[in-house]
Design a protein around this motif. Structure first.
Motif, PDB file in Angstrom:
ATOM      1  N   LEU A  26       6.755  21.100  -5.840  1.00 47.91           N
ATOM      2  CA  LEU A  26       5.846  21.394  -4.735  1.00 47.91           C
ATOM      3  C   LEU A  26       4.762  22.361  -5.189  1.00 47.91           C
ATOM      4  O   LEU A  26       3.578  22.162  -4.894  1.00 47.91           O
ATOM      5  N   ALA A  27       5.156  23.383  -5.913  1.00 49.13           N
ATOM      6  CA  ALA A  27       4.184  24.372  -6.386  1.00 49.13           C
ATOM      7  C   ALA A  27       3.130  23.717  -7.275  1.00 49.13           C
ATOM      8  O   ALA A  27       1.936  23.985  -7.124  1.00 49.13           O
ATOM      9  N   GLU A  28       3.571  22.859  -8.175  1.00 46.76           N
ATOM     10  CA  GLU A  28       2.627  22.179  -9.067  1.00 46.76           C
ATOM     11  C   GLU A  28       1.662  21.311  -8.272  1.00 46.76           C
ATOM     12  O   GLU A  28       0.451  21.327  -8.510  1.00 46.76           O
ATOM     13  N   ARG A  29       2.179  20.554  -7.312  1.00 47.99           N
ATOM     14  CA  ARG A  29       1.331  19.678  -6.500  1.00 47.99           C
ATOM     15  C   ARG A  29       0.337  20.476  -5.659  1.00 47.99           C
ATOM     16  O   ARG A  29      -0.767  20.003  -5.372  1.00 47.99           O
ATOM     17  N   ALA A  30       0.743  21.695  -5.256  1.00 50.87           N
ATOM     18  CA  ALA A  30      -0.117  22.538  -4.417  1.00 50.87           C
ATOM     19  C   ALA A  30      -1.004  23.471  -5.236  1.00 50.87           C
ATOM     20  O   ALA A  30      -1.869  24.149  -4.674  1.00 50.87           O
ATOM     21  N   SER A  54      -3.178  24.158   0.991  1.00 52.09           N
ATOM     22  CA  SER A  54      -2.716  23.566  -0.271  1.00 52.09           C
ATOM     23  C   SER A  54      -1.305  23.017  -0.143  1.00 52.09           C
ATOM     24  O   SER A  54      -1.008  21.925  -0.640  1.00 52.09           O
ATOM     25  N   LEU A  55      -0.430  23.764   0.512  1.00 48.08           N
ATOM     26  CA  LEU A  55       0.951  23.304   0.706  1.00 48.08           C
ATOM     27  C   LEU A  55       0.988  22.057   1.587  1.00 48.08           C
ATOM     28  O   LEU A  55       1.693  21.092   1.280  1.00 48.08           O
ATOM     29  N   ALA A  56       0.231  22.087   2.669  1.00 44.78           N
ATOM     30  CA  ALA A  56       0.195  20.930   3.568  1.00 44.78           C
ATOM     31  C   ALA A  56      -0.354  19.701   2.845  1.00 44.78           C
ATOM     32  O   ALA A  56       0.227  18.605   2.939  1.00 44.78           O
ATOM     33  N   ASP A  57      -1.434  19.873   2.098  1.00 45.83           N
ATOM     34  CA  ASP A  57      -2.011  18.752   1.343  1.00 45.83           C
ATOM     35  C   ASP A  57      -0.997  18.181   0.365  1.00 45.83           C
ATOM     36  O   ASP A  57      -0.853  16.961   0.240  1.00 45.83           O
ATOM     37  N   LEU A  59       2.148  18.180   0.586  1.00 42.33           N
ATOM     38  CA  LEU A  59       3.201  17.486   1.335  1.00 42.33           C
ATOM     39  C   LEU A  59       2.686  16.232   2.041  1.00 42.33           C
ATOM     40  O   LEU A  59       3.463  15.487   2.644  1.00 42.33           O
ATOM     41  N   GLY A  60       1.375  16.023   1.997  1.00 38.91           N
ATOM     42  CA  GLY A  60       0.799  14.838   2.613  1.00 38.91           C
ATOM     43  C   GLY A  60       0.681  14.912   4.121  1.00 38.91           C
ATOM     44  O   GLY A  60       0.694  13.892   4.806  1.00 38.91           O
ATOM     45  N   ILE A  61       0.571  16.135   4.634  1.00 39.23           N
ATOM     46  CA  ILE A  61       0.393  16.339   6.066  1.00 39.23           C
ATOM     47  C   ILE A  61      -0.793  17.272   6.280  1.00 39.23           C
ATOM     48  O   ILE A  61      -1.263  17.900   5.340  1.00 39.23           O
ATOM     49  N   THR A  62      -1.252  17.356   7.513  1.00 44.14           N
ATOM     50  CA  THR A  62      -2.332  18.290   7.810  1.00 44.14           C
ATOM     51  C   THR A  62      -1.751  19.674   8.061  1.00 44.14           C
ATOM     52  O   THR A  62      -0.574  19.818   8.415  1.00 44.14           O
ATOM     53  N   ALA A  63      -2.586  20.663   7.867  1.00 42.13           N
ATOM     54  CA  ALA A  63      -2.155  22.031   8.141  1.00 42.13           C
ATOM     55  C   ALA A  63      -1.779  22.180   9.621  1.00 42.13           C
ATOM     56  O   ALA A  63      -0.819  22.877   9.958  1.00 42.13           O
TER      57      ALA A  63
END
Length: 79
Positions: A26-30, A54-57, A59-63
């Motif tokens: 998750l950290a790498e993706r964000a 960044s975390l929401a993106d 995970l493929g969801i909106t903030a």
């Protein structure tokens, strides 16, 4: 405020685990550090708005969807 920070961490952990990802993935993706993701999941730190996006993106969801899950009270057993 502290309850919301802890709830955000719980929601992030659940979303991450549902995808079968490690904190490192998750950290790498964000684009964040794995230690930071761990702190957020434990509710030990507040999240800046850019990190939240960044975390929401990642995970493929909106903030807003992420925050909606944090603000939604758990369903009671009687419902």
């Amino acid at each position: 405020m502290e309850q919301r920070v802890k709830k955000l961490g719980l929601v992030l952990r659940q979303l991450r685990q549902a995808r079968g990802w490690s904190q490192e993935e998750l950290a790498e993706r964000a684009g964040l550090h794995r230690n930071f993701v761990g702190l957020v999941e434990r509710g030990s730190t507040q999240v800046a708005i850019d990190s939240l996006f960044s975390l929401a993106d990642a995970l493929g969801i909106t903030a807003s969807d992420l925050l909606r899950q944090v603000e939604t009270p758990p369903a009671s057993a009687s419902e």
